[in-house]
Write an enzyme that holds these catalytic residues in place. Structure first.
Site, PDB file in Angstrom:
ATOM      1  N   ASN A 157       0.808  -1.227   0.034  1.00 48.40           N
ATOM      2  CA  ASN A 157      -0.032   0.171   0.037  1.00 48.40           C
ATOM      3  C   ASN A 157       0.833   1.297   0.028  1.00 48.40           C
ATOM      4  O   ASN A 157       0.174   2.300  -0.107  1.00 48.40           O
ATOM      5  CB  ASN A 157      -0.971   0.001   1.083  1.00 48.40           C
ATOM      6  CG  ASN A 157      -2.277  -0.847   0.925  1.00 48.40           C
ATOM      7  OD1 ASN A 157      -2.457  -1.327  -0.194  1.00 48.40           O
ATOM      8  ND2 ASN A 157      -3.149  -0.920   1.925  1.00 48.40           N
ATOM      9  N   GLU A 165      -2.311  -0.177  -8.415  1.00 49.66           N
ATOM     10  CA  GLU A 165      -3.838  -0.432  -7.665  1.00 49.66           C
ATOM     11  C   GLU A 165      -4.313   0.781  -7.563  1.00 49.66           C
ATOM     12  O   GLU A 165      -5.329   1.138  -7.846  1.00 49.66           O
ATOM     13  CB  GLU A 165      -3.552  -1.318  -6.537  1.00 49.66           C
ATOM     14  CG  GLU A 165      -4.871  -1.559  -5.969  1.00 49.66           C
ATOM     15  CD  GLU A 165      -4.891  -2.035  -4.467  1.00 49.66           C
ATOM     16  OE1 GLU A 165      -4.599  -3.239  -4.308  1.00 49.66           O
ATOM     17  OE2 GLU A 165      -5.064  -1.335  -3.521  1.00 49.66           O
ATOM     18  N   SER A 196       2.471  -2.558   5.198  1.00 53.42           N
ATOM     19  CA  SER A 196       3.628  -3.344   5.139  1.00 53.42           C
ATOM     20  C   SER A 196       5.008  -2.807   4.872  1.00 53.42           C
ATOM     21  O   SER A 196       6.137  -3.099   5.694  1.00 53.42           O
ATOM     22  CB  SER A 196       3.458  -4.693   4.481  1.00 53.42           C
ATOM     23  OG  SER A 196       3.176  -4.295   3.088  1.00 53.42           O
ATOM     24  N   ASP A 255      -7.128 -11.465  -4.600  1.00 52.32           N
ATOM     25  CA  ASP A 255      -7.025 -10.438  -3.591  1.00 52.32           C
ATOM     26  C   ASP A 255      -7.513 -10.948  -2.416  1.00 52.32           C
ATOM     27  O   ASP A 255      -6.955 -10.687  -1.280  1.00 52.32           O
ATOM     28  CB  ASP A 255      -8.204  -9.319  -3.891  1.00 52.32           C
ATOM     29  CG  ASP A 255      -8.237  -8.094  -2.981  1.00 52.32           C
ATOM     30  OD1 ASP A 255      -6.921  -7.953  -2.671  1.00 52.32           O
ATOM     31  OD2 ASP A 255      -8.924  -7.423  -3.074  1.00 52.32           O
TER      32      ASP A 255
END
Lengths: 142, 620
Positions: free
Chosen positions: B58, B122, B428, B334
């Site tokens: 992310n 994304e 992360s 996902d």
């Protein structure tokens, strides 16, 4: 319960006991394994993936998943793929395979095999390998 | 009889998740001859929040390709948290996070790439990965870096130096399989022990309680350890909830950002547009938060909650409008990479995502510092971005810098990941990066304090060695009084304590059953009930075996975390993030008085808290 162990297949090798992040796969008195705390199970399926005898299965959470589903997974470090098979309550089947790694297991070069950093860099914001791999502007000093 | 092992190290890392693995790697890079010990309560190959896997990274800025600037990123994070972040901390991990992603790529983490070899986006900050083996790959790097790794050892307390109560000198814990006590003596300690789930009552009941969004094993241990040691904490009121697929907690990121699936109420209306003008009246602040793009997460959550309260639910995510045979695999992966339950739930409920939408619901609250919120220790910022320097130890709680990046207000104690407060949106990659930053700083600390003699206070070690096993001693003493079962007038098992904690937090401190709403009266009641629970833990907690002892100490960490949360929520007299909780007695956002950090310090001797605010200073 979320994951459970088939008596006929479990040989008590303990691989699931060793990997479970929640510490809930334990030995039974006759040296097989059991999920002792299903309400602390995240359904991460690490026990299922690690079991060479396919002794561990899933029956998803009783409070919101209707019965009749199934999921099987095979994680293969040789082909570097994880294979999934999902069966719906109505019988429909979905199958998928995804890559898990692009390099051989154990191939990471540890930091101590790299040249020693310039001692002065300990006092700069630069982190390991940034001088080699990153555009300098990325660690610009404000 | 208690067996005790002493383990000496230069750097001790508590918790082997993403941040802990990053710390091990970086500590070895800068400290080639140092003894680096990592302690993990599970197995490092599959531990922490990424134990199952992950389907996206992310935080990746793409600075190499000028995709974003660090300044843009800091602004985005600041807006998402409604103006309250430590810009120095966020700027610092943001400038390094890309280099972490390049390490992961080199190690063999499969990252989606386009025909030019660039990572597939994304969203603006997110990239897609095949992340089933994310954790074992990262763990391999950590295992090759650390001198020793102790799996299945739960750390219960930090240890202080015998001479200096402001200096951390190690930690104590026990092996959850054989009960051996470990006394870790270390020159520097890095806490990276994860965030807190199961502090508020989960929406699931019975067996499904284990299926919370953040894992069951995230027991608030970072906070429990730091609070009890007397480290200054910050932003503990910013406990938050995430909108996820109902019950299964499947991630929504790829569906919303990449597949562009829309969220509506039962009648096809967009909750945010319906409530935008209403939100502006109370929550626009001085910086037009409601008009910001992207809309701060908590405001989108709040508009969904308003629709649900008005009876216009369920809130749907319209997978059926975007999913086709061609992109179906992406949606399934996902889930299978990181929330397998969601795939099983669809199978069990016969939901075909190409034909019908799925329900979305905000979760129970979580206490975290790595995701889209910022609970944790108050830490010193990077040496080259000094905003306000401390001139004495006492001033650390109101300053931004006291010499060592990511050092807590206690000497020799560093924090990373969920443990580091006011440093949100790490996820992360950012958590691994913060572990790297903290470890490099710890190496420098050791070098500059090489003549310092540190040793844990031996009386503290003795006391704790006895205290850790008290719940088992108590059980063995009292078990003969009852014929069986777990009902007794002088024994409290961990699950009974957990139930009480979750119920009181849910009902009085803004959980889901009260629509995330609370006020001073309710919070004071929560405080009162929590005080009883704390006393009962001290007097009645029992454990039959080492597994239950693990759960019992996890409960203690959760209780301390909850106590911090309640005190912080009481102190902040405004509603800063209405989607996360509303103070009904102060229902509006108040930038004039409350665009501040709330900091706290716990005194474990007296059991009392001190709270104060610190102004938010912007970098520009």
């Amino acid at each position: 319960m979320p994951t459970f162990v088939y008596t006929s297949r479990c040989v008590g090798c303990g691989d699931c006991v060793d990997i479970c992040p929640s510490d809930i796969m334990h030995y039974t008195k006759d040296r097989k394994t059991v999920n002792i705390e299903p309400d602390a199970c995240w359904e991460c399926l690490n026990c299922v993936k690690v079991c060479a005898r396919f002794a561990i299965d899933v029956r998803s959470y009783a409070d919101f998943v209707p019965m009749g589903h199934s999921i099987s997974v095979f994680r293969d470090e040789k082909s570097q793929k994880v294979y999934w098979r999902i069966k719906y309550r109505n019988g429909k089947v979905k199958e998928f395979a995804f890559p898990i790694r692009t390099t051989p297991w154990g191939s990471i070069r540890p930091p101590y095999e790299m040249p020693e950093p310039d001692p002065q860099d300990l006092y700069s914001p630069v982190l390991s390998f940034e001088k080699e791999s990153v555009k300098r502007a990325e660690v610009s000093i404000k | 009889m208690t067996r005790v092992s002493y383990v000496d190290s230069d750097i001790l890392i508590i918790g082997g998740g993403m941040a802990g693995c990053g710390a091990a790697w970086e500590a070895r890079y800068w400290g080639r001859n140092l003894k680096i010990v990592l302690v993990e309560k599970a197995n490092i190959d599959r531990s922490g929040a990424v134990a199952m896997g992950l389907s996206a990274i992310n935080t990746y800025l793409g600075l190499r390709y000028n995709e974003n600037t660090i300044e843009d990123y800091v602004n985005y994070v600041k807006t998402d948290l409604m103006g309250v972040i430590r810009e120095d901390l966020v700027y610092d991990y943001a400038r390094h996070v890309d280099s972490t992603v390049y390490l992961f790529d080199e190690w063999g983490l499969p990252i989606f790439k386009d025909e030019n070899g660039r990572y597939v986006r994304e969203g603006r900050w997110q990239i897609m990965i095949h992340g089933e083996s994310y954790k074992p790959i990262v763990a391999e790097a950590a295992k090759k870096s650390a001198s020793e790794i102790y799996n299945r050892v739960m750390v219960t307390h930090l240890l202080k130096d015998s001479q200096n109560p402001n200096r951390v000198a190690g930690a104590i814990g026990f092996n959850v399989r054989d009960g051996r006590v470990y006394v870790f003596r270390s020159k520097a300690v890095i806490v990276s022990a994860g965030g807190g789930s199961q502090i508020y009552r989960p929406r699931s009941t019975s067996e499904g309680k284990g299926r919370t969004w953040y894992p069951h094993w995230s027991s608030g241990s970072s906070y429990g350890l730091l609070i009890e040691a007397g480290a200054v904490m910050t932003m503990m009121e910013a406990r938050f909830s995430v909108p996820r697929y109902k019950d299964g907690y499947g991630p929504v990121g790829a569906w919303q950002l990449m597949l562009k699936a829309k969220q509506t109420n039962a009648y096809g209306q967009d909750p945010f547009s319906l409530h935008k003008e209403e939100l502006k009246k109370l929550y626009n602040g001085k910086y037009n938060y409601v008009d910001a793009f992207p809309t701060p997460t908590n405001l989108r959550v709040y508009s969904s909650l308003l629709e649900l309260r008005q009876g216009n639910g369920p809130i749907y995510l319209h997978t059926e409008q975007v999913l086709t045979e061609k992109n179906e695999e992406l949606g399934w992966e996902d889930f299978l990479d990181m929330t397998i339950t969601q795939a099983i739930l669809w199978a069990g409920q016969n939901i075909d995502p190409m034909k019908s939408p799925s329900e979305i619901l905000p979760s129970e609250p979580y206490v975290m510092g790595s995701h889209a919120t910022e609970c944790g220790a108050w830490a010193s910022g990077p040496e080259d971005i000094v905003i306000k320097e401390a001139s004495s130890v006492d001033e650390r709680g109101t300053s931004y810098s006291w010499g060592y990046n990511r050092m807590s207000t206690l000497d020799g104690l560093f924090v990373a990941g969920d443990a580091c407060g006011a440093s949100p949106h790490k996820f992360s990659s950012g958590s691994f990066t913060e572990g790297r930053i903290a470890a490099k700083s710890a190496v420098r600390y050791i070098k500059e304090h090489s003549d310092e003699k540190v040793s844990p206070d031996s009386s503290q070690v003795e006391q704790l060695t006895v205290k850790i096993f008290e719940p088992m001693e108590r059980y063995n003493k009292n078990k003969g009084m009852i014929t069986g079962g777990k009902v007794s007038s002088n024994m409290m098992w961990y699950d009974q304590g957990m139930a009480r904690l979750q119920k009181l937090m849910d009902e009085y401190a803004g959980g889901w059953s009260s629509w995330y709403t609370t006020n001073e009266h309710m919070l004071l009641r929560a405080k009162e009930l929590l005080a009883y629970l704390k006393e009962d833990f001290i007097n009645y907690a029992v454990a039959e075996d080492y597994h239950q002892l693990l759960r019992t100490w996890e409960l203690w960490h959760r209780i301390l975390t909850a106590e911090a949360v309640i005190n912080h929520m009481l102190f902040r007299k405004e509603t800063r993030w209405p989607g996360y909780y509303v103070r009904s007695d102060f229902p509006a956002l108040d930038d004039d008085n409350w665009r501040v950090f709330v900091n706290s310090k716990y005194d474990s001797k007296t059991g009392t808290w001190k709270l104060w605010s610190v102004p938010v200073v912007d970098l520009r």
